[in-house]
Scaffold this motif. Structure first.
Motif, PDB file in Angstrom:
ATOM      1  N   ASN A  11       0.401  -1.512  -0.063  1.00 40.72           N
ATOM      2  CA  ASN A  11       0.119   0.156  -0.225  1.00 40.72           C
ATOM      3  C   ASN A  11       0.618   1.426   0.442  1.00 40.72           C
ATOM      4  O   ASN A  11       0.183   2.544   0.132  1.00 40.72           O
ATOM      5  CB  ASN A  11      -1.320   0.069   0.848  1.00 40.72           C
ATOM      6  N   ASN A  68       2.835   2.295   1.921  1.00 37.35           N
ATOM      7  CA  ASN A  68       2.971   2.762   3.485  1.00 37.35           C
ATOM      8  C   ASN A  68       4.410   3.026   3.852  1.00 37.35           C
ATOM      9  O   ASN A  68       5.220   2.472   3.156  1.00 37.35           O
ATOM     10  CB  ASN A  68       2.346   2.328   4.609  1.00 37.35           C
ATOM     11  N   GLU A 127       2.097   8.046   4.645  1.00 35.79           N
ATOM     12  CA  GLU A 127       0.608   7.306   4.344  1.00 35.79           C
ATOM     13  C   GLU A 127       0.785   6.689   2.575  1.00 35.79           C
ATOM     14  O   GLU A 127       0.876   7.708   2.438  1.00 35.79           O
ATOM     15  CB  GLU A 127      -0.446   8.043   4.456  1.00 35.79           C
ATOM     16  N   GLY A 128       0.396   5.767   2.342  1.00 36.79           N
ATOM     17  CA  GLY A 128       0.736   5.505   1.478  1.00 36.79           C
ATOM     18  C   GLY A 128      -0.292   5.846   0.264  1.00 36.79           C
ATOM     19  O   GLY A 128      -1.677   6.191   1.039  1.00 36.79           O
ATOM     20  N   GLY A 129      -0.769   6.011  -0.748  1.00 32.55           N
ATOM     21  CA  GLY A 129      -1.077   6.861  -1.441  1.00 32.55           C
ATOM     22  C   GLY A 129      -0.774   8.116  -2.020  1.00 32.55           C
ATOM     23  O   GLY A 129      -1.684   8.570  -2.597  1.00 32.55           O
ATOM     24  N   GLY A 184       0.266   9.424  -5.076  1.00 34.23           N
ATOM     25  CA  GLY A 184       0.156   9.072  -5.906  1.00 34.23           C
ATOM     26  C   GLY A 184       0.986   7.582  -5.929  1.00 34.23           C
ATOM     27  O   GLY A 184       1.334   6.721  -6.437  1.00 34.23           O
ATOM     28  N   ARG A 185       1.808   7.178  -4.417  1.00 31.57           N
ATOM     29  CA  ARG A 185       2.929   6.367  -4.197  1.00 31.57           C
ATOM     30  C   ARG A 185       1.680   5.561  -3.582  1.00 31.57           C
ATOM     31  O   ARG A 185       1.296   4.939  -2.612  1.00 31.57           O
ATOM     32  CB  ARG A 185       3.524   6.980  -2.727  1.00 31.57           C
ATOM     33  N   SER A 186       1.416   4.614  -4.546  1.00 30.16           N
ATOM     34  CA  SER A 186       0.670   2.895  -4.004  1.00 30.16           C
ATOM     35  C   SER A 186       0.968   1.910  -3.601  1.00 30.16           C
ATOM     36  O   SER A 186       0.851   0.988  -2.681  1.00 30.16           O
ATOM     37  CB  SER A 186      -0.475   3.155  -5.102  1.00 30.16           C
ATOM     38  N   THR A 187       2.668   1.890  -3.931  1.00 28.45           N
ATOM     39  CA  THR A 187       3.413   1.412  -3.297  1.00 28.45           C
ATOM     40  C   THR A 187       5.216   1.841  -3.129  1.00 28.45           C
ATOM     41  O   THR A 187       5.212   2.695  -3.705  1.00 28.45           O
ATOM     42  CB  THR A 187       3.450  -0.129  -4.302  1.00 28.45           C
ATOM     43  N   THR A 196       4.408   1.645 -10.873  1.00 25.71           N
ATOM     44  CA  THR A 196       3.790   3.317 -11.122  1.00 25.71           C
ATOM     45  C   THR A 196       5.669   3.541 -11.915  1.00 25.71           C
ATOM     46  O   THR A 196       4.473   4.909 -12.569  1.00 25.71           O
ATOM     47  CB  THR A 196       3.578   4.071  -9.558  1.00 25.71           C
TER      48      THR A 196
END
Length: 486
Positions: A242, A244, A260-262, A265-268, A287
């Motif tokens: 996610n 994080n 926090e993840g996301g 745009g940082r999903s991983t 990504t």
């Protein structure tokens, strides 16, 4: 083409012979098949000397009612089991997947049972099939062992050697559980050979070896990257699931959510590094993004590699001249960031580094002066040296298949070999142009180790469990493990 019916008939015949012979005959039959191969060798490096483990076998009330010992003997493992207070006769004996002798749900009966927390049988070959102790791991569970023969006084003792499981490598049993069941094992019925209730359980613990674990919050952490900021005494790790980023106090183990993840745009989050300014750099995998965070976790920038099919930014390394080099595991390119701009620094087409299916270049480190980069190719096991001045490429060595994250400490390179469950120690020449595999260390049982960071005289490794990211039940809590450098 092989005659499958004959093979199956032969395996069933072997299982029936095991039942008829009892424990001593099964042990002889098993040891006679060690060279036939239930598993593959884990590598060419040395194993730690005197690699041994024990398990205190407890009854459901928590009382110790026996002991098991384990000793690595070449590519085999010698097992000795003694247990008391059991009914006379044959009892199923298995290695279970998780190191938890706690109550839990047994999927076979769909209810909470004693020692259900140990999960199902250890199945390193992914067979999903219960079989005899002589079946190779691609046919049956690695944890399928000879039965325990209990005498009239309620005591059973067994000694045997198996190559189905080991104390090191992908078939390693450290920090898993040994289970004695109430009934005999028919060596054919899934999931446990109709061997009945779980009566004795012990966690397999390595002898005379100490590690420190840093547990992570949540059930979906899947830690991949790790970095250490010595000025703050903080270890950073990122979630492949996610995005994080967590900050861990290296002394106390206190953990907080750093970013926090996301975010942006940082999903991983894969490879992590801390630069000279204390900023945290994050490789964004599929990504195609590189995230930079300030020392307090605020976003500094998100840099995108040029759009192209199938990006996979895996790891990165800052160098003294202010550059950051990034590996791409699916596109044959090494990227470089300078002045907050991404450029395609080295196209690997036509070079000795040949990309193929799967994960290619992965972990990357740099010599202290930034002159040389070292990167491991996961799918081939090859280690490469890249000259940052001439961009010349030289193969350092092979034999590091499943090599993931790297840690360079002087002329010693530590390699996290994820699917092999070990950290490999490599001795390098003065010019980093050649290397020798010196040791493969399983620590206290590693679960898909991905990356490493040096913390003082210690090393911290992530137990990423990425093999269970797309399915399966990971062991929780997820953790990082700290150990003395070897």
């Amino acid at each position: 083409m092989m005659n499958t019916a004959k093979i199956n008939a032969s395996r069933m015949s072997t299982a029936r012979k095991t039942l008829a012979l009892g424990l001593s005959g099964a042990a002889l039959l098993l040891s006679g098949l060690v060279l036939a191969g239930g598993t593959e060798p884990v590598g060419m490096g040395q194993m730690p000397a005197n690699l041994k483990a024990t398990a205190a076998l407890r009854d459901p009330a928590g009382q110790v009612r026996g002991e098991a010992s384990f000793e690595q003997v070449g590519m085999g493992m010698r097992v000795t089991v003694t247990a008391s207070g059991l009914t006379p006769g044959m009892h199923g004996l298995h290695v279970h997947d998780l190191g938890r002798c706690t109550p839990g749900v047994d999927p076979a009966v769909n209810k909470v049972v004693p020692f259900g927390g140990a999960g199902g049988h250890f199945d390193p070959g992914g067979s999903k099939n219960h079989d005899s102790p002589m079946a190779g791991n691609k046919y049956g569970h690695g944890g399928d062992l000879p039965m325990l023969n209990v005498g009239a006084d309620g005591t059973g003792t067994a000694t045997f050697t198996t190559d189905k499981v080991s104390l090191t490598g992908k078939d390693g049993v450290l920090n898993r559980s040994l289970m004695i069941h109430a009934d005999m094992d028919d060596y054919k019925s899934d999931p446990s050979g109709k061997s009945g209730a779980r009566e004795r359980c012990g966690v397999i613990v390595r002898d005379n070896f100490t590690v420190r674990d840093y547990p992570l919050p949540g059930t979906q952490s899947f830690p991949e990257g790790v970095a250490y900021d010595a000025r703050k005494g903080v270890i950073y790790t990122g979630s492949a699931a996610n995005g994080n980023i967590y900050a861990i106090n290296a002394n106390t183990g206190a953990t907080s959510l750093f970013s926090e993840g996301g975010a942006v745009g940082r999903s991983t989050a894969l490879g992590l590094k801390v630069d000279a300014q204390g900023r945290v750099w994050v490789a964004g995998g599929a990504t195609g993004a590189i995230s930079i965070l300030s020392p307090d976790g605020a976003p500094v920038a998100t840099l995108m590699t040029p759009p192209s099919p199938n990006p996979y930014l895996n790891d990165l390394i800052p160098t003294p001249d202010g550059s950051v080099y990034i590996t791409d595991s699916t596109r044959p390119m090494i990227w470089r960031v300078r002045d907050m701009k991404v450029e395609p620094w080295l196209n690997l087409g036509g070079t000795p580094i040949k990309y193929g299916p799967g994960i290619n270049l992965n972990g990357i480190v740099a010599s202290p002066d930034g002159r040389f980069l070292l990167s491991v190719q996961l799918n081939t096991g090859e280690l490469w040296r890249i000259d940052t001045q001439s961009r010349a490429i030289r193969k350092v060595m092979g034999g590091l298949k499943n090599g993931d994250g790297l840690l360079l400490d002087g002329q010693t390179l530590y390699v996290a070999r994820n699917a092999d469950g070990v950290v490999s120690k490599v001795g390098l020449s003065a010019d980093y142009g050649s290397g020798t595999l010196m040791m493969e260390e399983p620590l206290a049982g590693l679960r898909f180790p991905t990356t490493l960071a040096k913390v003082g005289a210690d090393v911290v490794v992530t137990q990423g469990q990425l093999d269970k990211l797309q399915g399966g039940t990971p062991e929780t809590p997820f953790k990082l493990t700290r150990f003395k450098i070897f």
